[in-house]
Design a protein around this motif. Structure first.
Motif, PDB file in Angstrom:
ATOM      1  N   SER A 115       3.799  52.482-100.325  1.00  0.00           N
ATOM      2  CA  SER A 115       3.633  53.333-101.495  1.00  0.00           C
ATOM      3  C   SER A 115       4.730  53.052-102.508  1.00  0.00           C
ATOM      4  O   SER A 115       4.543  53.222-103.696  1.00  0.00           O
ATOM      5  N   ASP A 116       5.874  52.618-102.021  1.00  0.00           N
ATOM      6  CA  ASP A 116       6.987  52.280-102.901  1.00  0.00           C
ATOM      7  C   ASP A 116       7.230  50.774-102.858  1.00  0.00           C
ATOM      8  O   ASP A 116       7.028  50.138-101.829  1.00  0.00           O
ATOM      9  N   PRO A 117       7.685  50.213-103.965  1.00  0.00           N
ATOM     10  CA  PRO A 117       8.007  48.781-103.926  1.00  0.00           C
ATOM     11  C   PRO A 117       9.204  48.536-103.010  1.00  0.00           C
ATOM     12  O   PRO A 117      10.012  49.434-102.787  1.00  0.00           O
ATOM     13  N   PRO A 118       9.313  47.325-102.448  1.00  0.00           N
ATOM     14  CA  PRO A 118      10.436  47.037-101.568  1.00  0.00           C
ATOM     15  C   PRO A 118      11.762  47.108-102.323  1.00  0.00           C
ATOM     16  O   PRO A 118      11.829  46.789-103.513  1.00  0.00           O
ATOM     17  N   ASP A 119      12.809  47.530-101.619  1.00  0.00           N
ATOM     18  CA  ASP A 119      14.135  47.595-102.230  1.00  0.00           C
ATOM     19  C   ASP A 119      14.716  46.187-102.261  1.00  0.00           C
ATOM     20  O   ASP A 119      14.860  45.534-101.225  1.00  0.00           O
ATOM     21  N   LEU A 120      15.018  45.694-103.437  1.00  0.00           N
ATOM     22  CA  LEU A 120      15.552  44.348-103.589  1.00  0.00           C
ATOM     23  C   LEU A 120      17.069  44.311-103.501  1.00  0.00           C
ATOM     24  O   LEU A 120      17.660  43.246-103.574  1.00  0.00           O
ATOM     25  N   GLY A 121      17.676  45.460-103.355  1.00  0.00           N
ATOM     26  CA  GLY A 121      19.126  45.497-103.244  1.00  0.00           C
ATOM     27  C   GLY A 121      19.795  45.332-104.602  1.00  0.00           C
ATOM     28  O   GLY A 121      19.178  45.472-105.654  1.00  0.00           O
ATOM     29  N   ASP A 122      21.066  45.004-104.553  1.00  0.00           N
ATOM     30  CA  ASP A 122      21.861  44.827-105.759  1.00  0.00           C
ATOM     31  C   ASP A 122      21.529  43.473-106.385  1.00  0.00           C
ATOM     32  O   ASP A 122      21.861  42.428-105.830  1.00  0.00           O
ATOM     33  N   LEU A 123      20.878  43.486-107.535  1.00  0.00           N
ATOM     34  CA  LEU A 123      20.475  42.232-108.172  1.00  0.00           C
ATOM     35  C   LEU A 123      21.661  41.406-108.657  1.00  0.00           C
ATOM     36  O   LEU A 123      21.538  40.204-108.846  1.00  0.00           O
ATOM     37  N   THR A 124      22.809  42.033-108.851  1.00  0.00           N
ATOM     38  CA  THR A 124      23.977  41.261-109.288  1.00  0.00           C
ATOM     39  C   THR A 124      24.478  40.346-108.179  1.00  0.00           C
ATOM     40  O   THR A 124      25.214  39.398-108.454  1.00  0.00           O
ATOM     41  N   ALA A 125      24.062  40.592-106.937  1.00  0.00           N
ATOM     42  CA  ALA A 125      24.478  39.733-105.822  1.00  0.00           C
ATOM     43  C   ALA A 125      23.643  38.460-105.739  1.00  0.00           C
ATOM     44  O   ALA A 125      24.001  37.529-105.027  1.00  0.00           O
ATOM     45  N   TYR A 126      22.525  38.405-106.474  1.00  0.00           N
ATOM     46  CA  TYR A 126      21.658  37.234-106.441  1.00  0.00           C
ATOM     47  C   TYR A 126      22.267  36.098-107.252  1.00  0.00           C
ATOM     48  O   TYR A 126      22.878  36.315-108.288  1.00  0.00           O
ATOM     49  N   THR A 127      22.045  34.860-106.789  1.00  0.00           N
ATOM     50  CA  THR A 127      22.460  33.692-107.566  1.00  0.00           C
ATOM     51  C   THR A 127      21.451  33.496-108.698  1.00  0.00           C
ATOM     52  O   THR A 127      20.334  34.018-108.629  1.00  0.00           O
ATOM     53  N   PRO A 128      21.807  32.741-109.725  1.00  0.00           N
ATOM     54  CA  PRO A 128      20.822  32.471-110.783  1.00  0.00           C
ATOM     55  C   PRO A 128      19.536  31.828-110.243  1.00  0.00           C
ATOM     56  O   PRO A 128      18.443  32.142-110.692  1.00  0.00           O
ATOM     57  N   GLU A 129      19.657  30.957-109.244  1.00  0.00           N
ATOM     58  CA  GLU A 129      18.486  30.310-108.662  1.00  0.00           C
ATOM     59  C   GLU A 129      17.608  31.330-107.944  1.00  0.00           C
ATOM     60  O   GLU A 129      16.379  31.287-108.036  1.00  0.00           O
ATOM     61  N   GLN A 130      18.226  32.274-107.221  1.00  0.00           N
ATOM     62  CA  GLN A 130      17.464  33.301-106.520  1.00  0.00           C
ATOM     63  C   GLN A 130      16.755  34.227-107.507  1.00  0.00           C
ATOM     64  O   GLN A 130      15.607  34.610-107.297  1.00  0.00           O
ATOM     65  N   LEU A 131      17.430  34.573-108.591  1.00  0.00           N
ATOM     66  CA  LEU A 131      16.796  35.401-109.618  1.00  0.00           C
ATOM     67  C   LEU A 131      15.626  34.676-110.277  1.00  0.00           C
ATOM     68  O   LEU A 131      14.581  35.273-110.535  1.00  0.00           O
ATOM     69  N   ALA A 132      15.809  33.385-110.547  1.00  0.00           N
ATOM     70  CA  ALA A 132      14.724  32.604-111.159  1.00  0.00           C
ATOM     71  C   ALA A 132      13.520  32.549-110.225  1.00  0.00           C
ATOM     72  O   ALA A 132      12.375  32.706-110.669  1.00  0.00           O
ATOM     73  N   GLU A 133      13.752  32.353-108.935  1.00  0.00           N
ATOM     74  CA  GLU A 133      12.663  32.314-107.959  1.00  0.00           C
ATOM     75  C   GLU A 133      11.974  33.669-107.872  1.00  0.00           C
ATOM     76  O   GLU A 133      10.747  33.757-107.832  1.00  0.00           O
ATOM     77  N   LEU A 134      12.734  34.742-107.855  1.00  0.00           N
ATOM     78  CA  LEU A 134      12.170  36.089-107.813  1.00  0.00           C
ATOM     79  C   LEU A 134      11.325  36.348-109.063  1.00  0.00           C
ATOM     80  O   LEU A 134      10.205  36.861-108.983  1.00  0.00           O
ATOM     81  N   ASN A 135      11.826  35.955-110.213  1.00  0.00           N
ATOM     82  CA  ASN A 135      11.088  36.113-111.459  1.00  0.00           C
ATOM     83  C   ASN A 135       9.791  35.307-111.441  1.00  0.00           C
ATOM     84  O   ASN A 135       8.742  35.796-111.868  1.00  0.00           O
ATOM     85  N   ARG A 136       9.846  34.086-110.946  1.00  0.00           N
ATOM     86  CA  ARG A 136       8.647  33.244-110.858  1.00  0.00           C
ATOM     87  C   ARG A 136       7.608  33.897-109.954  1.00  0.00           C
ATOM     88  O   ARG A 136       6.422  33.991-110.299  1.00  0.00           O
ATOM     89  N   ARG A 137       8.019  34.395-108.798  1.00  0.00           N
ATOM     90  CA  ARG A 137       7.084  35.008-107.852  1.00  0.00           C
ATOM     91  C   ARG A 137       6.460  36.274-108.429  1.00  0.00           C
ATOM     92  O   ARG A 137       5.276  36.532-108.258  1.00  0.00           O
ATOM     93  N   ILE A 138       7.265  37.078-109.124  1.00  0.00           N
ATOM     94  CA  ILE A 138       6.737  38.302-109.737  1.00  0.00           C
ATOM     95  C   ILE A 138       5.723  37.950-110.820  1.00  0.00           C
ATOM     96  O   ILE A 138       4.646  38.550-110.891  1.00  0.00           O
ATOM     97  N   SER A 139       6.028  36.966-111.650  1.00  0.00           N
ATOM     98  CA  SER A 139       5.104  36.551-112.713  1.00  0.00           C
ATOM     99  C   SER A 139       3.784  36.048-112.131  1.00  0.00           C
ATOM    100  O   SER A 139       2.707  36.386-112.633  1.00  0.00           O
ATOM    101  N   GLU A 140       3.852  35.256-111.059  1.00  0.00           N
ATOM    102  CA  GLU A 140       2.632  34.765-110.420  1.00  0.00           C
ATOM    103  C   GLU A 140       1.796  35.910-109.882  1.00  0.00           C
ATOM    104  O   GLU A 140       0.574  35.918-110.022  1.00  0.00           O
ATOM    105  N   GLU A 141       2.434  36.883-109.260  1.00  0.00           N
ATOM    106  CA  GLU A 141       1.704  38.013-108.699  1.00  0.00           C
ATOM    107  C   GLU A 141       1.062  38.854-109.792  1.00  0.00           C
ATOM    108  O   GLU A 141      -0.089  39.277-109.674  1.00  0.00           O
ATOM    109  N   VAL A 142       1.770  39.086-110.881  1.00  0.00           N
ATOM    110  CA  VAL A 142       1.206  39.845-112.002  1.00  0.00           C
ATOM    111  C   VAL A 142      -0.005  39.103-112.563  1.00  0.00           C
ATOM    112  O   VAL A 142      -1.060  39.701-112.792  1.00  0.00           O
ATOM    113  N   ASN A 143       0.121  37.796-112.765  1.00  0.00           N
ATOM    114  CA  ASN A 143      -0.999  37.010-113.280  1.00  0.00           C
ATOM    115  C   ASN A 143      -2.179  37.037-112.329  1.00  0.00           C
ATOM    116  O   ASN A 143      -3.329  37.171-112.755  1.00  0.00           O
ATOM    117  N   ARG A 144      -1.922  36.917-111.027  1.00  0.00           N
ATOM    118  CA  ARG A 144      -2.993  36.932-110.036  1.00  0.00           C
ATOM    119  C   ARG A 144      -3.729  38.271-110.070  1.00  0.00           C
ATOM    120  O   ARG A 144      -4.957  38.319-110.069  1.00  0.00           O
TER     121      ARG A 144
END
Length: 155
Positions: free
Chosen positions: A122-151
């Protein structure tokens, strides 16, 4: 030939001998249009190429002149009804029109079914503190979210 090559020499060229010979590109395009009509081929999208990737495998790219959006990977003859699967341009499996029993595609689809049977969220998963993510991890997360929204918007 690989899409990316480094070094001063010529890029390696791989020649696949198809045995048995595979269906014509027109037959494969007709199959793709029939099996994946929800993503192919309207607006400016079309099947750009159908290329052999091994002795019995082929890959077709789908998109517009500005953006390759999908790949369809197939195995065997069109009449043989072996696996054909739709993947995003980066290779993420979206769905299969037919997955041969025991194939990696079937195993991935079964894994997804089992995962979907789990407790509904019912709730989205907790992604934790986003400031702890590397730029590459954030880019991958953004790509996956965009793909899911488009799908979901297309579905």
């Amino acid at each position: 030939m690989p899409a990316r090559h480094r070094g001063g020499g010529l890029a390696p060229l791989t020649v696949h001998r198809l045995d048995p010979t595979w269906s014509s590109p027109k037959a494969i395009i007709a199959l793709i249009k029939a099996e994946y009509r929800d993503v192919c081929c309207y607006n400016d999208d079309r099947v750009f190429e159908v290329v052999p990737t091994g002795g019995t495998t082929w890959t077709a790219t789908i998109g517009s002149e500005q953006d390759i959006r999908y790949r369809v990977e197939g195995r065997g003859q069109v009449a043989g009804r072996e696996a054909t699967c739709l993947k995003s341009a980066d290779g993420t499996l979206i769905k299969c029109a037919f997955a041969a029993p025991g194939s990696p595609e079937e195993q991935e689809l079964e894994r997804r079914k089992e995962q979907a049977k789990g407790k509904p969220r019912s709730d989205p998963p907790d992604l934790g503190d986003l400031t702890a993510y590397t730029p590459e991890q954030l880019a991958e997360l953004n790509r996956r979210i965009s793909e899911e929204v488009n799908r979901r918007l297309k579905g």
